[in-house]
Design an enzyme around this catalytic site. Structure first.
Site, PDB file in Angstrom:
ATOM      1  N   ASP A   9      -0.793  -8.939  -9.230  1.00 51.16           N
ATOM      2  CA  ASP A   9       0.551  -8.446  -8.944  1.00 51.16           C
ATOM      3  C   ASP A   9       1.321  -9.634  -8.340  1.00 51.16           C
ATOM      4  O   ASP A   9       0.710 -10.633  -7.944  1.00 51.16           O
ATOM      5  CB  ASP A   9       0.438  -7.285  -7.940  1.00 51.16           C
ATOM      6  N   LEU A  10       2.639  -9.533  -8.287  1.00 49.18           N
ATOM      7  CA  LEU A  10       3.426 -10.659  -7.764  1.00 49.18           C
ATOM      8  C   LEU A  10       3.870 -10.447  -6.310  1.00 49.18           C
ATOM      9  O   LEU A  10       3.384 -11.129  -5.394  1.00 49.18           O
ATOM     10  CB  LEU A  10       4.671 -10.862  -8.655  1.00 49.18           C
ATOM     11  N   ASP A  11       4.774  -9.477  -6.137  1.00 48.52           N
ATOM     12  CA  ASP A  11       5.387  -9.275  -4.822  1.00 48.52           C
ATOM     13  C   ASP A  11       4.358  -8.796  -3.806  1.00 48.52           C
ATOM     14  O   ASP A  11       3.749  -7.745  -3.992  1.00 48.52           O
ATOM     15  CB  ASP A  11       6.518  -8.233  -4.922  1.00 48.52           C
ATOM     16  N   THR A  17       7.522 -11.780  -0.987  1.00 50.66           N
ATOM     17  CA  THR A  17       8.846 -11.254  -1.327  1.00 50.66           C
ATOM     18  C   THR A  17       9.002  -9.780  -0.945  1.00 50.66           C
ATOM     19  O   THR A  17      10.111  -9.253  -1.013  1.00 50.66           O
ATOM     20  CB  THR A  17       9.099 -11.372  -2.847  1.00 50.66           C
ATOM     21  N   TRP A  25      16.690  -3.060   0.084  1.00 47.26           N
ATOM     22  CA  TRP A  25      16.744  -1.592  -0.030  1.00 47.26           C
ATOM     23  C   TRP A  25      17.279  -0.974   1.252  1.00 47.26           C
ATOM     24  O   TRP A  25      18.025  -0.001   1.220  1.00 47.26           O
ATOM     25  CB  TRP A  25      15.361  -1.009  -0.343  1.00 47.26           C
ATOM     26  N   LYS A  45       6.573   0.053  -2.795  1.00 52.47           N
ATOM     27  CA  LYS A  45       5.881  -1.152  -3.256  1.00 52.47           C
ATOM     28  C   LYS A  45       5.259  -0.894  -4.624  1.00 52.47           C
ATOM     29  O   LYS A  45       4.607   0.132  -4.827  1.00 52.47           O
ATOM     30  CB  LYS A  45       4.807  -1.575  -2.251  1.00 52.47           C
ATOM     31  N   SER A 114       3.141  -7.388 -13.071  1.00 53.86           N
ATOM     32  CA  SER A 114       4.119  -7.016 -12.043  1.00 53.86           C
ATOM     33  C   SER A 114       5.184  -6.082 -12.594  1.00 53.86           C
ATOM     34  O   SER A 114       5.541  -6.152 -13.765  1.00 53.86           O
ATOM     35  CB  SER A 114       4.797  -8.289 -11.519  1.00 53.86           C
ATOM     36  N   ALA A 115       5.718  -5.227 -11.729  1.00 51.55           N
ATOM     37  CA  ALA A 115       6.807  -4.334 -12.135  1.00 51.55           C
ATOM     38  C   ALA A 115       8.153  -5.048 -12.085  1.00 51.55           C
ATOM     39  O   ALA A 115       9.160  -4.530 -12.554  1.00 51.55           O
ATOM     40  CB  ALA A 115       6.853  -3.130 -11.199  1.00 51.55           C
ATOM     41  N   LYS A 117      11.360  -7.382 -12.697  1.00 53.86           N
ATOM     42  CA  LYS A 117      12.054  -8.031 -13.802  1.00 53.86           C
ATOM     43  C   LYS A 117      12.451  -9.452 -13.419  1.00 53.86           C
ATOM     44  O   LYS A 117      13.019 -10.179 -14.216  1.00 53.86           O
ATOM     45  CB  LYS A 117      13.297  -7.212 -14.181  1.00 53.86           C
ATOM     46  N   LYS A 145       4.038   1.669 -12.467  1.00 57.92           N
ATOM     47  CA  LYS A 145       2.829   1.953 -11.699  1.00 57.92           C
ATOM     48  C   LYS A 145       3.107   3.209 -10.879  1.00 57.92           C
ATOM     49  O   LYS A 145       4.221   3.360 -10.405  1.00 57.92           O
ATOM     50  CB  LYS A 145       2.499   0.791 -10.744  1.00 57.92           C
ATOM     51  N   GLU A 169      -3.827  -6.356  -5.878  1.00 53.67           N
ATOM     52  CA  GLU A 169      -2.648  -5.523  -5.629  1.00 53.67           C
ATOM     53  C   GLU A 169      -2.404  -5.294  -4.144  1.00 53.67           C
ATOM     54  O   GLU A 169      -3.354  -5.130  -3.390  1.00 53.67           O
ATOM     55  CB  GLU A 169      -2.880  -4.132  -6.257  1.00 53.67           C
ATOM     56  N   ASP A 170      -1.138  -5.238  -3.749  1.00 56.44           N
ATOM     57  CA  ASP A 170      -0.832  -4.901  -2.348  1.00 56.44           C
ATOM     58  C   ASP A 170      -0.242  -3.497  -2.217  1.00 56.44           C
ATOM     59  O   ASP A 170       0.066  -3.078  -1.104  1.00 56.44           O
ATOM     60  CB  ASP A 170       0.167  -5.905  -1.746  1.00 56.44           C
TER      61      ASP A 170
HETATM   62  C1  G6P Z   1       7.547  -4.924  -7.467  1.00 57.74           C
HETATM   63  C2  G6P Z   1       7.893  -4.647  -6.017  1.00 57.74           C
HETATM   64  C3  G6P Z   1       8.898  -3.519  -5.899  1.00 57.74           C
HETATM   65  C4  G6P Z   1      10.082  -3.764  -6.806  1.00 57.74           C
HETATM   66  C5  G6P Z   1       9.626  -3.902  -8.245  1.00 57.74           C
HETATM   67  C6  G6P Z   1      10.770  -4.216  -9.202  1.00 57.74           C
HETATM   68  O1  G6P Z   1       6.658  -3.974  -7.917  1.00 57.74           O
HETATM   69  O2  G6P Z   1       6.736  -4.323  -5.272  1.00 57.74           O
HETATM   70  O3  G6P Z   1       9.290  -3.432  -4.551  1.00 57.74           O
HETATM   71  O4  G6P Z   1      11.027  -2.727  -6.700  1.00 57.74           O
HETATM   72  O5  G6P Z   1       8.694  -4.963  -8.331  1.00 57.74           O
HETATM   73  O6  G6P Z   1      11.244  -5.496  -8.908  1.00 57.74           O
HETATM   74  P1  G6P Z   1      12.605  -6.110  -9.432  1.00 57.74           P
HETATM   75  O7  G6P Z   1      12.514  -7.564  -9.036  1.00 57.74           O
HETATM   76  O8  G6P Z   1      12.624  -5.937 -10.915  1.00 57.74           O
HETATM   77  O9  G6P Z   1      13.699  -5.373  -8.770  1.00 57.74           O
HETATM   78 MG    MG Z   2       3.231  -5.858  -4.913  1.00 57.42          MG
END
Ligand code: G6P
Ligand code: MG
Length: 218
Positions: A9-11, A17, A25, A45, A114-115, A117, A145, A169-170
């Site tokens: 996962d990324l964030d 981030t 948010w 998350k 990662s979710a 974009k 997810k 994953e976090d």
């Molecule tokens: C990750 C983060 C979420 C975030 C989602 C979409 O999964 O954990 O907090 O809302 O990505 O990220 P984006 O950069 O597309 O808004």
């Molecule tokens: Mg994450």
């Protein structure tokens, strides 16, 4: 040599981030008179941008027009991107480069799952883009997810069976997605929150090379 698919996962896993998503948010919620807590943030998350705003509105008992929804999404992302613009590789989480380099040395395929974009520009900004064999992000999926779609696509890109993949994953939603995908889930964060994961570590400094060897040879 044995190969496993390693999916990150990324964030909150690769880069710090998660705090910027939270801030953006929180400011947005405040602007429409909704209280937004750390506990609620935990539930966002791993959750896509659209779904996140839907949940915030639900918590605040608010219904809004499609136009306002779209403009709020844009506002949130603009603020998030203004934080990202100032990011440096100092915000790569501890020992992530060491783990990635060890996997590369061991010739293990690596994907992002990662979710977000914004994943590609972020990885590019912190100079980690070249470490990945595949990038699967919010632009490639239709289901958020805890649906396993993002990880299953990553496994396909790496040419690995789901049961031969390991996910870092976090988020609770991400751990659930990995479990549903029949992958090994490694939670990065707090034990109380991520208790559904197969293994849990506070961060990558706790993951030594011998543990990675164990995963590869499992
Ligand atoms: C990750 C983060 C979420 C975030 C989602 C979409 O999964 O954990 O907090 O809302 O990505 O990220 P984006 O950069 O597309 O808004
Ligand atoms: Mg994450």
């Amino acid at each position: 040599m044995t190969k496993k698919g390693f999916i990150f996962d990324l964030d909150g896993v690769i880069v710090d981030t998660a705090k910027y998503h939270f801030l953006a948010w929180q400011n947005l919620a405040k602007s429409i008179d909704i209280d937004f807590t750390h506990e609620q943030n935990e539930q966002l998350k791993g959750v896509s941008r659209v779904k996140s705003l839907e949940k915030i509105l639900e918590w605040g008992n608010k219904t809004i027009s499609e136009e306002l929804f779209a403009s709020l999404m844009g506002k949130k992302n603009d603020e998030y991107l203004s934080f990202i613009a100032k990011m440096t590789d100092q915000e790569i989480l501890p020992d992530v480069p060491r783990v990635l380099d060890y996997l590369i040395e061991k010739k293990q395929p690596i994907s992002l799952g990662s979710a977000s974009k914004n994943a590609r520009p972020i990885l590019d900004k912190v100079n980690l883009l070249s470490k990945f064999d595949a990038i699967v992000d919010g632009n490639d999926v239709s289901k958020a997810k805890p649906d396993p779609e993002v990880f299953l696509i990553a496994a396909q890109h790496l040419n690995m069976k789901p049961e031969d993949c390991i996910v870092f994953e976090d988020s609770v939603a991400g751990v659930q997605a990995a479990n549903t995908a029949n992958m090994i889930s490694i939670g990065i964060g707090e034990k109380d929150v991520l208790h559904e994961a197969d293994y849990i570590f506070s961060d990558f400094t706790e993951i030594d090379n011998s543990f990675i060897d164990k995963l590869i040879n499992k």
